[in-house]
Design an enzyme around this catalytic site. Structure first.
Site, PDB file in Angstrom:
ATOM      1  N   HIS A 158     -10.746 -67.981 -18.721  1.00  0.00           N
ATOM      2  CA  HIS A 158     -10.251 -67.909 -20.031  1.00  0.00           C
ATOM      3  C   HIS A 158     -10.308 -69.611 -20.209  1.00  0.00           C
ATOM      4  O   HIS A 158      -9.245 -70.288 -19.718  1.00  0.00           O
ATOM      5  CB  HIS A 158      -8.691 -67.355 -20.029  1.00  0.00           C
ATOM      6  CG  HIS A 158      -8.363 -67.377 -21.370  1.00  0.00           C
ATOM      7  ND1 HIS A 158      -6.929 -66.771 -21.552  1.00  0.00           N
ATOM      8  CD2 HIS A 158      -8.586 -68.006 -22.454  1.00  0.00           C
ATOM      9  CE1 HIS A 158      -6.821 -66.681 -22.814  1.00  0.00           C
ATOM     10  NE2 HIS A 158      -7.700 -67.596 -23.288  1.00  0.00           N
ATOM     11  N   GLU A 172     -13.499 -65.723 -21.438  1.00  0.00           N
ATOM     12  CA  GLU A 172     -12.575 -65.217 -22.138  1.00  0.00           C
ATOM     13  C   GLU A 172     -11.955 -66.380 -23.138  1.00  0.00           C
ATOM     14  O   GLU A 172     -11.842 -67.400 -22.649  1.00  0.00           O
ATOM     15  CB  GLU A 172     -11.305 -64.838 -21.248  1.00  0.00           C
ATOM     16  CG  GLU A 172     -10.226 -63.876 -22.012  1.00  0.00           C
ATOM     17  CD  GLU A 172      -8.941 -63.588 -21.018  1.00  0.00           C
ATOM     18  OE1 GLU A 172      -9.156 -63.253 -19.541  1.00  0.00           O
ATOM     19  OE2 GLU A 172      -7.932 -63.881 -21.301  1.00  0.00           O
ATOM     20  N   ASN A 211     -10.781 -62.591 -12.323  1.00  0.00           N
ATOM     21  CA  ASN A 211     -10.574 -63.754 -13.103  1.00  0.00           C
ATOM     22  C   ASN A 211      -9.663 -64.904 -12.524  1.00  0.00           C
ATOM     23  O   ASN A 211      -8.860 -64.735 -11.676  1.00  0.00           O
ATOM     24  CB  ASN A 211      -9.316 -63.434 -14.065  1.00  0.00           C
ATOM     25  CG  ASN A 211      -8.580 -64.349 -15.033  1.00  0.00           C
ATOM     26  OD1 ASN A 211      -8.362 -65.422 -14.624  1.00  0.00           O
ATOM     27  ND2 ASN A 211      -8.429 -64.044 -16.316  1.00  0.00           N
ATOM     28  N   ARG A 229      -4.769 -75.307 -20.170  1.00  0.00           N
ATOM     29  CA  ARG A 229      -3.705 -75.463 -19.374  1.00  0.00           C
ATOM     30  C   ARG A 229      -4.337 -75.101 -17.937  1.00  0.00           C
ATOM     31  O   ARG A 229      -3.746 -75.393 -16.873  1.00  0.00           O
ATOM     32  CB  ARG A 229      -2.701 -74.459 -19.623  1.00  0.00           C
ATOM     33  CG  ARG A 229      -2.749 -73.051 -19.347  1.00  0.00           C
ATOM     34  CD  ARG A 229      -1.403 -72.516 -19.652  1.00  0.00           C
ATOM     35  NE  ARG A 229      -1.386 -72.344 -21.132  1.00  0.00           N
ATOM     36  CZ  ARG A 229      -0.390 -71.402 -21.608  1.00  0.00           C
ATOM     37  NH1 ARG A 229      -0.026 -70.304 -20.868  1.00  0.00           N
ATOM     38  NH2 ARG A 229       0.001 -71.246 -23.017  1.00  0.00           N
ATOM     39  N   ARG A 278      -8.741 -71.913 -22.390  1.00  0.00           N
ATOM     40  CA  ARG A 278      -7.534 -71.998 -23.596  1.00  0.00           C
ATOM     41  C   ARG A 278      -7.851 -73.151 -24.474  1.00  0.00           C
ATOM     42  O   ARG A 278      -8.221 -74.201 -23.781  1.00  0.00           O
ATOM     43  CB  ARG A 278      -6.240 -71.940 -22.879  1.00  0.00           C
ATOM     44  CG  ARG A 278      -5.765 -70.409 -22.353  1.00  0.00           C
ATOM     45  CD  ARG A 278      -4.248 -70.503 -21.677  1.00  0.00           C
ATOM     46  NE  ARG A 278      -3.804 -69.165 -21.892  1.00  0.00           N
ATOM     47  CZ  ARG A 278      -3.221 -68.511 -22.876  1.00  0.00           C
ATOM     48  NH1 ARG A 278      -2.817 -69.194 -24.125  1.00  0.00           N
ATOM     49  NH2 ARG A 278      -2.567 -67.530 -22.417  1.00  0.00           N
ATOM     50  N   HIS A 306      -6.121 -68.546 -12.052  1.00  0.00           N
ATOM     51  CA  HIS A 306      -5.100 -69.143 -11.230  1.00  0.00           C
ATOM     52  C   HIS A 306      -5.344 -70.082 -10.108  1.00  0.00           C
ATOM     53  O   HIS A 306      -4.646 -70.965  -9.567  1.00  0.00           O
ATOM     54  CB  HIS A 306      -4.034 -68.163 -10.961  1.00  0.00           C
ATOM     55  CG  HIS A 306      -3.246 -67.419 -12.090  1.00  0.00           C
ATOM     56  ND1 HIS A 306      -2.737 -68.306 -13.206  1.00  0.00           N
ATOM     57  CD2 HIS A 306      -3.548 -66.315 -12.648  1.00  0.00           C
ATOM     58  CE1 HIS A 306      -2.189 -67.416 -13.906  1.00  0.00           C
ATOM     59  NE2 HIS A 306      -2.867 -66.079 -13.795  1.00  0.00           N
ATOM     60  N   THR A 340      -1.825 -63.961 -21.914  1.00  0.00           N
ATOM     61  CA  THR A 340      -1.974 -63.167 -23.093  1.00  0.00           C
ATOM     62  C   THR A 340      -0.871 -62.160 -23.161  1.00  0.00           C
ATOM     63  O   THR A 340      -0.772 -61.339 -22.274  1.00  0.00           O
ATOM     64  CB  THR A 340      -3.467 -62.807 -22.939  1.00  0.00           C
ATOM     65  OG1 THR A 340      -4.422 -63.713 -22.506  1.00  0.00           O
ATOM     66  CG2 THR A 340      -3.979 -62.209 -24.421  1.00  0.00           C
ATOM     67  N   GLU A 351     -12.226 -54.440 -24.176  1.00  0.00           N
ATOM     68  CA  GLU A 351     -11.108 -54.385 -22.977  1.00  0.00           C
ATOM     69  C   GLU A 351      -9.646 -53.919 -23.498  1.00  0.00           C
ATOM     70  O   GLU A 351      -9.128 -54.546 -24.251  1.00  0.00           O
ATOM     71  CB  GLU A 351     -11.069 -55.694 -22.412  1.00  0.00           C
ATOM     72  CG  GLU A 351     -10.212 -55.739 -21.258  1.00  0.00           C
ATOM     73  CD  GLU A 351     -10.168 -57.129 -20.478  1.00  0.00           C
ATOM     74  OE1 GLU A 351     -10.898 -57.984 -20.655  1.00  0.00           O
ATOM     75  OE2 GLU A 351      -9.071 -57.491 -20.116  1.00  0.00           O
ATOM     76  N   HIS A 373      -5.039 -56.671 -17.449  1.00  0.00           N
ATOM     77  CA  HIS A 373      -3.845 -57.418 -17.417  1.00  0.00           C
ATOM     78  C   HIS A 373      -2.678 -56.486 -16.922  1.00  0.00           C
ATOM     79  O   HIS A 373      -2.470 -55.674 -16.970  1.00  0.00           O
ATOM     80  CB  HIS A 373      -3.496 -57.459 -19.203  1.00  0.00           C
ATOM     81  CG  HIS A 373      -2.889 -58.782 -19.313  1.00  0.00           C
ATOM     82  ND1 HIS A 373      -1.491 -58.975 -19.053  1.00  0.00           N
ATOM     83  CD2 HIS A 373      -3.116 -59.871 -19.779  1.00  0.00           C
ATOM     84  CE1 HIS A 373      -0.866 -59.982 -19.276  1.00  0.00           C
ATOM     85  NE2 HIS A 373      -2.092 -60.753 -19.650  1.00  0.00           N
TER      86      HIS A 373
HETATM   87  N1  PXP Z   1      -7.786 -59.416 -19.055  1.00  0.00           N
HETATM   88  C1  PXP Z   1      -7.357 -60.376 -20.294  1.00  0.00           C
HETATM   89  C2  PXP Z   1      -7.816 -60.255 -21.461  1.00  0.00           C
HETATM   90  C3  PXP Z   1      -6.570 -61.325 -20.023  1.00  0.00           C
HETATM   91  O1  PXP Z   1      -6.101 -62.074 -20.765  1.00  0.00           O
HETATM   92  C4  PXP Z   1      -6.086 -61.446 -18.476  1.00  0.00           C
HETATM   93  C5  PXP Z   1      -4.959 -62.552 -17.980  1.00  0.00           C
HETATM   94  O2  PXP Z   1      -5.697 -63.808 -18.236  1.00  0.00           O
HETATM   95  C6  PXP Z   1      -6.454 -60.620 -17.806  1.00  0.00           C
HETATM   96  C7  PXP Z   1      -7.302 -59.531 -17.966  1.00  0.00           C
HETATM   97  C8  PXP Z   1      -6.109 -60.635 -15.929  1.00  0.00           C
HETATM   98  O3  PXP Z   1      -4.732 -60.391 -16.033  1.00  0.00           O
HETATM   99  P1  PXP Z   1      -3.949 -60.619 -14.758  1.00  0.00           P
HETATM  100  O4  PXP Z   1      -4.059 -61.837 -14.469  1.00  0.00           O
HETATM  101  O5  PXP Z   1      -2.593 -59.890 -14.913  1.00  0.00           O
HETATM  102  O6  PXP Z   1      -4.734 -59.655 -13.765  1.00  0.00           O
END
Ligand code: PXP
Length: 241
Positions: A43, A70, A7, A49, A45, A10, A101, A151, A191
């Site tokens: 993601h 996402e 992901n 953001r 959003r 960030h 999330t 997921e 997550h």
């Molecule tokens: N899966 C989902 C559905 C999420 O919302 C997120 C956070 O964006 C992640 C995985 C990844 O989580 P993390 O950034 O804590 O690894």
């Protein structure tokens, strides 16, 4: 073998902090792919953001592995997904005030809306995954909606401080994986997973893929994205043996 999807939100969080173009999430995504990621997650959003619309369009053009968009079940974002056609959409709950999330989607609330969403995505050959809590009734609801993938939310597991609490959450996830697998669903999890708590999750044979963002991007600050992705991939392979 469990595959690793990175992901990249960030990269965009940091870029947006100064309103410029660096670090570029697209470059980050492509480097993660070269380092061995099996897919890229972004993601989009409602409040934009981190990931912006232009990122999603560029990712669609450039990602070579698999793009997982996402998103909330929001009409504006649904239309973007239908236009760009990622391989996969992961449907999540979204609150404006949350930092990230906060939990799985409660599918029981709005089953007809989700049946319709799944049907529209399938018309464009997009696989639909639902981000849910590791609970049998939520898994059954995903099946009722016609989606082929889940997921499982690992955030509660990841937040546990005491080992006994962590193990309790782990066994909930493991049981949910076994149940979902017996029903023929493809299983992802994610997550809050990091270089420590992923070890146990990687032992669950029914999991097809992990979606990891924050810990890998944070580690990339010290060692670079190539090394950070490689280390996580090696860890998953080692504990998933
Ligand atoms: N899966 C989902 C559905 C999420 O919302 C997120 C956070 O964006 C992640 C995985 C990844 O989580 P993390 O950034 O804590 O690894």
């Amino acid at each position: 073998m469990i595959s690793l999807n990175i992901n990249i939100d960030h990269f965009a969080t940091l870029r947006n902090a100064r309103g410029g173009s660096e670090p570029d999430p697209i470059t980050g995504a492509l480097m993660a792919e070269i380092a061995g990621a099996s897919g890229i997650v972004a993601h989009l959003r409602e409040d934009r953001r981190h990931i912006k619309d232009k990122d999603v369009y560029l990712l669609r053009q450039l990602v070579q592995t698999k793009l997982d968009l996402e998103m909330a079940a929001n009409e504006e974002i649904i239309n973007i997904a239908l236009e760009i056609k990622p391989e996969l959409v992961t449907i999540v709950p979204e609150k404006r005030e949350e930092l990230t999330t906060e939990g799985g989607l409660n599918l029981l609330q709005d089953i007809n809306k989700h049946k319709n969403l799944v049907e529209r995505m399938h018309q464009k050959d997009i696989i639909v995954s639902y981000f849910i809590e590791p609970k049998q009734e939520q898994i059954d609801a995903v099946i009722e909606c016609g989606a082929e993938m889940i997921e499982l939310h690992t955030g509660t597991y990841a937040n546990m401080k005491k080992e006994s609490d962590l193990l309790k959450e782990f066994y909930k996830i493991k049981a949910a994986c076994e149940y979902a697998h017996s029903k023929g669903l493809i299983i992802a999890a994610g997550h809050g997973l990091n270089y420590e708590n992923t070890k146990l999750i990687a032992t669950i044979k029914e999991i097809h893929e992990l979606s990891i963002g924050h810990s890998v991007i944070a580690r990339a600050m010290y060692v670079g994205i190539t090394q950070a992705v490689k280390e996580m991939k090696e860890l998953i392979e080692y504990y998933g043996k």
